[in-house]
Design a protein around this motif. Sequence first.
Motif, PDB file in Angstrom:
ATOM      1  N   GLY A 338      55.354  52.510  50.308  1.00  2.00           N
ATOM      2  CA  GLY A 338      56.463  51.900  51.048  1.00  2.00           C
ATOM      3  C   GLY A 338      57.710  51.651  50.211  1.00  2.00           C
ATOM      4  N   GLY A 339      57.783  52.227  49.024  1.00  2.00           N
ATOM      5  CA  GLY A 339      58.979  52.107  48.181  1.00  2.00           C
ATOM      6  C   GLY A 339      59.082  50.747  47.498  1.00  2.00           C
ATOM      7  N   ALA A 340      60.170  50.554  46.756  1.00  2.00           N
ATOM      8  CA  ALA A 340      60.381  49.294  46.024  1.00  2.00           C
ATOM      9  C   ALA A 340      60.862  48.206  47.006  1.00  2.00           C
ATOM     10  CB  ALA A 340      61.405  49.520  44.931  1.00  2.00           C
ATOM     11  N   PRO A 341      60.660  46.914  46.685  1.00  2.00           N
ATOM     12  CA  PRO A 341      59.898  46.447  45.524  1.00  2.00           C
ATOM     13  C   PRO A 341      58.402  46.749  45.684  1.00  2.00           C
ATOM     14  CG  PRO A 341      60.528  44.603  46.926  1.00  2.00           C
ATOM     15  CD  PRO A 341      61.169  45.820  47.523  1.00  2.00           C
ATOM     16  N   LEU A 342      57.767  46.969  44.545  1.00  2.00           N
ATOM     17  CA  LEU A 342      56.320  47.224  44.582  1.00  2.00           C
ATOM     18  C   LEU A 342      55.632  46.596  43.369  1.00  2.00           C
ATOM     19  CD1 LEU A 342      55.882  49.571  42.325  1.00  2.00           C
ATOM     20  CD2 LEU A 342      56.517  51.105  44.151  1.00  2.00           C
ATOM     21  N   ILE A 343      54.298  46.597  43.459  1.00  4.54           N
ATOM     22  CA  ILE A 343      53.500  45.971  42.392  1.00  4.54           C
ATOM     23  C   ILE A 343      52.823  47.072  41.572  1.00  4.54           C
ATOM     24  CG2 ILE A 343      51.406  44.590  41.960  1.00  4.54           C
ATOM     25  CD1 ILE A 343      53.435  42.724  42.977  1.00  4.54           C
ATOM     26  N   VAL A 344      52.878  46.932  40.256  1.00  7.20           N
ATOM     27  CA  VAL A 344      52.154  47.850  39.368  1.00  7.20           C
ATOM     28  C   VAL A 344      51.075  47.019  38.668  1.00  7.20           C
ATOM     29  CG1 VAL A 344      52.353  49.396  37.387  1.00  7.20           C
ATOM     30  CG2 VAL A 344      54.237  49.231  39.010  1.00  7.20           C
ATOM     31  N   LYS A 345      49.836  47.534  38.708  1.00  5.15           N
ATOM     32  CA  LYS A 345      48.725  46.777  38.083  1.00  5.15           C
ATOM     33  C   LYS A 345      47.971  47.644  37.086  1.00  5.15           C
ATOM     34  CE  LYS A 345      47.611  43.848  41.997  1.00  5.15           C
ATOM     35  NZ  LYS A 345      46.609  43.349  42.925  1.00  5.15           N
ATOM     36  N   LEU A 346      47.794  47.103  35.919  1.00  4.21           N
ATOM     37  CA  LEU A 346      46.948  47.807  34.950  1.00  4.21           C
ATOM     38  C   LEU A 346      45.507  47.674  35.422  1.00  4.21           C
ATOM     39  CD1 LEU A 346      48.330  46.635  31.485  1.00  4.21           C
ATOM     40  CD2 LEU A 346      48.559  48.876  32.533  1.00  4.21           C
ATOM     41  N   LEU A 347      44.737  48.719  35.268  1.00  3.44           N
ATOM     42  CA  LEU A 347      43.346  48.652  35.756  1.00  3.44           C
ATOM     43  C   LEU A 347      42.517  47.625  35.005  1.00  3.44           C
ATOM     44  CD1 LEU A 347      41.983  52.153  36.748  1.00  3.44           C
ATOM     45  CD2 LEU A 347      42.840  50.309  38.142  1.00  3.44           C
ATOM     46  N   GLU A 348      42.832  47.426  33.737  1.00  2.04           N
ATOM     47  CA  GLU A 348      41.995  46.470  33.012  1.00  2.04           C
ATOM     48  C   GLU A 348      42.636  45.097  32.831  1.00  2.04           C
ATOM     49  OE1 GLU A 348      43.833  49.501  31.567  1.00  2.04           O
ATOM     50  OE2 GLU A 348      41.727  49.998  31.815  1.00  2.04           O
ATOM     51  N   GLY A 349      43.580  44.758  33.693  1.00  3.26           N
ATOM     52  CA  GLY A 349      44.230  43.431  33.575  1.00  3.26           C
ATOM     53  C   GLY A 349      43.370  42.317  34.144  1.00  3.26           C
ATOM     54  N   GLN A 351      43.638  37.663  34.835  1.00  2.00           N
ATOM     55  CA  GLN A 351      44.414  36.428  34.756  1.00  2.00           C
ATOM     56  C   GLN A 351      45.894  36.695  34.991  1.00  2.00           C
ATOM     57  OE1 GLN A 351      43.270  34.835  30.960  1.00  2.00           O
ATOM     58  NE2 GLN A 351      41.348  34.060  31.780  1.00  2.00           N
ATOM     59  N   GLY A 352      46.177  37.741  35.753  1.00  2.00           N
ATOM     60  CA  GLY A 352      47.562  38.038  36.105  1.00  2.00           C
ATOM     61  C   GLY A 352      48.315  38.833  35.049  1.00  2.00           C
ATOM     62  N   ARG A 353      47.717  38.962  33.844  1.00  3.05           N
ATOM     63  CA  ARG A 353      48.370  39.797  32.828  1.00  3.05           C
ATOM     64  C   ARG A 353      48.225  41.229  33.318  1.00  3.05           C
ATOM     65  NH1 ARG A 353      45.347  36.414  28.927  1.00  3.05           N
ATOM     66  NH2 ARG A 353      43.678  37.873  29.347  1.00  3.05           N
ATOM     67  N   GLY A 354      49.232  42.025  33.121  1.00  3.31           N
ATOM     68  CA  GLY A 354      49.115  43.419  33.542  1.00  3.31           C
ATOM     69  C   GLY A 354      49.446  43.610  35.010  1.00  3.31           C
ATOM     70  N   VAL A 355      50.025  42.599  35.674  1.00  2.00           N
ATOM     71  CA  VAL A 355      50.500  42.752  37.051  1.00  2.00           C
ATOM     72  C   VAL A 355      52.019  42.575  37.017  1.00  2.00           C
ATOM     73  CG1 VAL A 355      50.347  41.904  39.428  1.00  2.00           C
ATOM     74  CG2 VAL A 355      48.342  41.820  37.961  1.00  2.00           C
ATOM     75  N   VAL A 356      52.724  43.627  37.430  1.00  2.00           N
ATOM     76  CA  VAL A 356      54.181  43.628  37.284  1.00  2.00           C
ATOM     77  C   VAL A 356      54.832  43.856  38.643  1.00  2.00           C
ATOM     78  CG1 VAL A 356      56.116  44.841  36.156  1.00  2.00           C
ATOM     79  CG2 VAL A 356      53.923  44.644  34.983  1.00  2.00           C
ATOM     80  N   LEU A 357      55.932  43.161  38.884  1.00  2.00           N
ATOM     81  CA  LEU A 357      56.701  43.395  40.108  1.00  2.00           C
ATOM     82  C   LEU A 357      57.914  44.246  39.730  1.00  2.00           C
ATOM     83  CD1 LEU A 357      57.550  42.841  43.065  1.00  2.00           C
ATOM     84  CD2 LEU A 357      58.600  40.722  42.274  1.00  2.00           C
ATOM     85  N   ALA A 358      57.981  45.443  40.309  1.00  2.00           N
ATOM     86  CA  ALA A 358      59.148  46.303  40.060  1.00  2.00           C
ATOM     87  C   ALA A 358      60.049  46.181  41.283  1.00  2.00           C
ATOM     88  CB  ALA A 358      58.699  47.742  39.830  1.00  2.00           C
ATOM     89  N   GLU A 359      61.246  45.615  41.071  1.00  2.00           N
ATOM     90  CA  GLU A 359      62.084  45.266  42.225  1.00  2.00           C
ATOM     91  C   GLU A 359      62.847  46.455  42.796  1.00  2.00           C
ATOM     92  OE1 GLU A 359      63.193  41.568  42.791  1.00  2.00           O
ATOM     93  OE2 GLU A 359      62.637  40.686  40.870  1.00  2.00           O
ATOM     94  N   THR A 360      63.176  47.431  41.951  1.00  2.00           N
ATOM     95  CA  THR A 360      63.931  48.590  42.449  1.00  2.00           C
ATOM     96  C   THR A 360      63.143  49.869  42.174  1.00  2.00           C
ATOM     97  OG1 THR A 360      65.012  48.954  40.345  1.00  2.00           O
ATOM     98  CG2 THR A 360      66.116  47.434  41.852  1.00  2.00           C
ATOM     99  N   ARG A 361      63.537  50.923  42.875  1.00  2.00           N
ATOM    100  CA  ARG A 361      62.866  52.214  42.678  1.00  2.00           C
ATOM    101  C   ARG A 361      62.984  52.666  41.219  1.00  2.00           C
ATOM    102  NH1 ARG A 361      61.438  56.868  45.269  1.00  2.00           N
ATOM    103  NH2 ARG A 361      61.572  55.799  47.247  1.00  2.00           N
ATOM    104  N   LYS A 362      64.188  52.475  40.646  1.00  2.00           N
ATOM    105  CA  LYS A 362      64.417  52.887  39.248  1.00  2.00           C
ATOM    106  C   LYS A 362      63.469  52.136  38.317  1.00  2.00           C
ATOM    107  CE  LYS A 362      67.282  55.905  37.691  1.00  2.00           C
ATOM    108  NZ  LYS A 362      66.247  56.778  38.094  1.00  2.00           N
ATOM    109  N   ALA A 363      63.377  50.792  38.531  1.00  2.00           N
ATOM    110  CA  ALA A 363      62.499  49.968  37.683  1.00  2.00           C
ATOM    111  C   ALA A 363      61.057  50.435  37.859  1.00  2.00           C
ATOM    112  CB  ALA A 363      62.639  48.508  38.069  1.00  2.00           C
ATOM    113  N   ALA A 364      60.668  50.727  39.098  1.00  3.48           N
ATOM    114  CA  ALA A 364      59.299  51.164  39.368  1.00  3.48           C
ATOM    115  C   ALA A 364      58.991  52.458  38.613  1.00  3.48           C
ATOM    116  CB  ALA A 364      59.104  51.363  40.865  1.00  3.48           C
ATOM    117  N   GLU A 365      59.910  53.409  38.695  1.00  2.00           N
ATOM    118  CA  GLU A 365      59.704  54.693  38.008  1.00  2.00           C
ATOM    119  C   GLU A 365      59.546  54.484  36.510  1.00  2.00           C
ATOM    120  OE1 GLU A 365      62.774  57.521  38.895  1.00  2.00           O
ATOM    121  OE2 GLU A 365      62.046  57.751  40.957  1.00  2.00           O
ATOM    122  N   SER A 366      60.460  53.669  35.924  1.00  2.00           N
ATOM    123  CA  SER A 366      60.379  53.489  34.468  1.00  2.00           C
ATOM    124  C   SER A 366      59.085  52.793  34.073  1.00  2.00           C
ATOM    125  CB  SER A 366      61.536  52.681  33.891  1.00  2.00           C
ATOM    126  OG  SER A 366      62.588  52.593  34.770  1.00  2.00           O
TER     127      SER A 366
END
Length: 504
Positions: A338-349, A351-366
């Motif tokens: 569904g495009g940005a904003p989106l959540i990126v999660k590391l598989l081995e995260g 306690q919330g570490r490794g969960v990132v909110l990417a607010e824009t498409r550019k941020a998500a891609e990077s």
Amino acid sequence: MQGFFLLLKFLFLTSPSHIKVVHLRANSVMEGDPFPYQALQMNLNEMIVVGSEEWCAFPSLSIPAIKARVDSGAKTSSVHAVNIQPFKRDGNPWVSFDMHPLQKNLKVTVRCEAKVIDRRTVKSSSGDAEKRYVIRVPLKLGGDIWEIELTLTNRDSMGYRMLLGREAMEGILVNPSSSFCQGNLTIEEAKRIYDVTETKSSGLKIGLLASNPDLYSNQRIIEAGEARGHEMMFLNIKQCYMKMDREQPEVHYRGGTVLNDLDAIIPRIRPSMTFYGCALTRHFESLGVATLNGSIAITQSRDKLFSLQLLQKNGLDIPTTGFANSPIDTTDLIEMVGGAPLIVKLLEGTQGRGVVLAETRKAAESVINAIKSLRANLLVQEFIKEADGKDLRCFVIDGKIVASIERVAAPGEFRANIHQGGSARLVKITPEEKKLALLAAKTLGLRVAGVDIIRSRKGPLLLEVNSSPGLEGIESATNIDVAGAMIDAIEKKLHWKKPKGVDL
Ligand SMILES: Nc1ncnc2c1ncn2[C@@H]1O[C@H](COP(=O)(O)OP(=O)(O)OP(=O)(O)O)[C@@H](O)[C@H]1O
Ligand SMILES: [Mg+2]
Ligand SMILES: [Mg+2]
């Protein structure tokens, strides 16, 4: 005799009035000599002569006999202690621990309690550094009694249950060529002192397979088990090892103790120990020991991707999630959820570490491409904005929800994890949420599960299922005895009933 002379020499050297090296011979002690031999002799007469091994006693710990290795090469004294449980008494730190005072004998167990005076990192003779509790207790040796400091450690792999180091040796003369200068005991006599009559407790013997005995959750589980009359044993995952053998498979504890009389284990495996902890749990299962959560269930719930696949396959609602191998697919991967904003999660995260909110498409891609270039696995997930930094944690035990809390993220944070500054409060969940939580635990085969749910416009969505959920947040927010409910689940599994007439 050589040691005796060495000590005489030591005495002179350390006494401020004698600074030159003096070689003494017994026959040189004569009247009229310039040295105050008589005074020295009197000093020596007041000292306790010990050999390289001695029987000691610790009256305050109810230990009437323990054989010690006397080692002036060691600074601190240590004593064998297992199943160490810290607790508070009158606001002060205390520990209780099991001592097997007789070497190679696990039947004689004395539960001891002492005030903690320090926690210290001690390097053992093998070179391993270990953080140990330090206690101060009276030591009885021969007819004398004085206070010494003792560090507590598992000495199963050592030759002696106790080591008497030089800090505890004030007023002691060591004659290393002899033993038991203060009296000897045969093993039979020592056993008789402890009156070895095997008393089998009527409760279960339950091992808590975990890493840190100081954690709130682990302390509560031990406390809840003991309150119900069970024998609880803290088993450090790293100190257990396995024997694979068709005829006699075994689990050993450091030092060689065979763990062959456990009725059940409660695995509380931290993410970094998943592989070893699950292998160990599997081994206990193959020995017929009941496990609160099974090894297969723990293994599959630890794999975020696999568990999400399993949950959606069984008809549970989850946020739309994408997983790809190559950065070439990043653009469509973002589109897919569904495009940005989106959540990126590391598989081995966790306690919330490794969960990132990417607010824009550019941020998500990077973010996605940067993580991929580090060869880490990640999930891309639709961002549930309307959740407003809140999620639900439902504690499921044995097919029932025993407690639920709502976690609220700290201001400016989207992750509701307590470890990320979130706070917890009691919440009443809807029948739909209840159904989702119970089905999630059932799908993953977990008898105990911490199910995380997020409230979305589409209805409740399942975020993840934890196999070793923490107890502190949920017990303090709800005042529910969650640890007790975990012990109840074991009793139920083993069809254990409180013996009649036993007031626990
Ligand atoms: N798709 C999402 N939309 C909005 N918020 C989310 C989403 N996924 C996760 N969060 C928030 O981030 C927090 C951490 O996410 P998640 O539980 O997946 O990660 P974790 O690191 O495994 O945490 P845990 O300690 O619970 O195992 C959640 O509790 C929730 O508040
Ligand atoms: Mg998690
Ligand atoms: Mg979570």
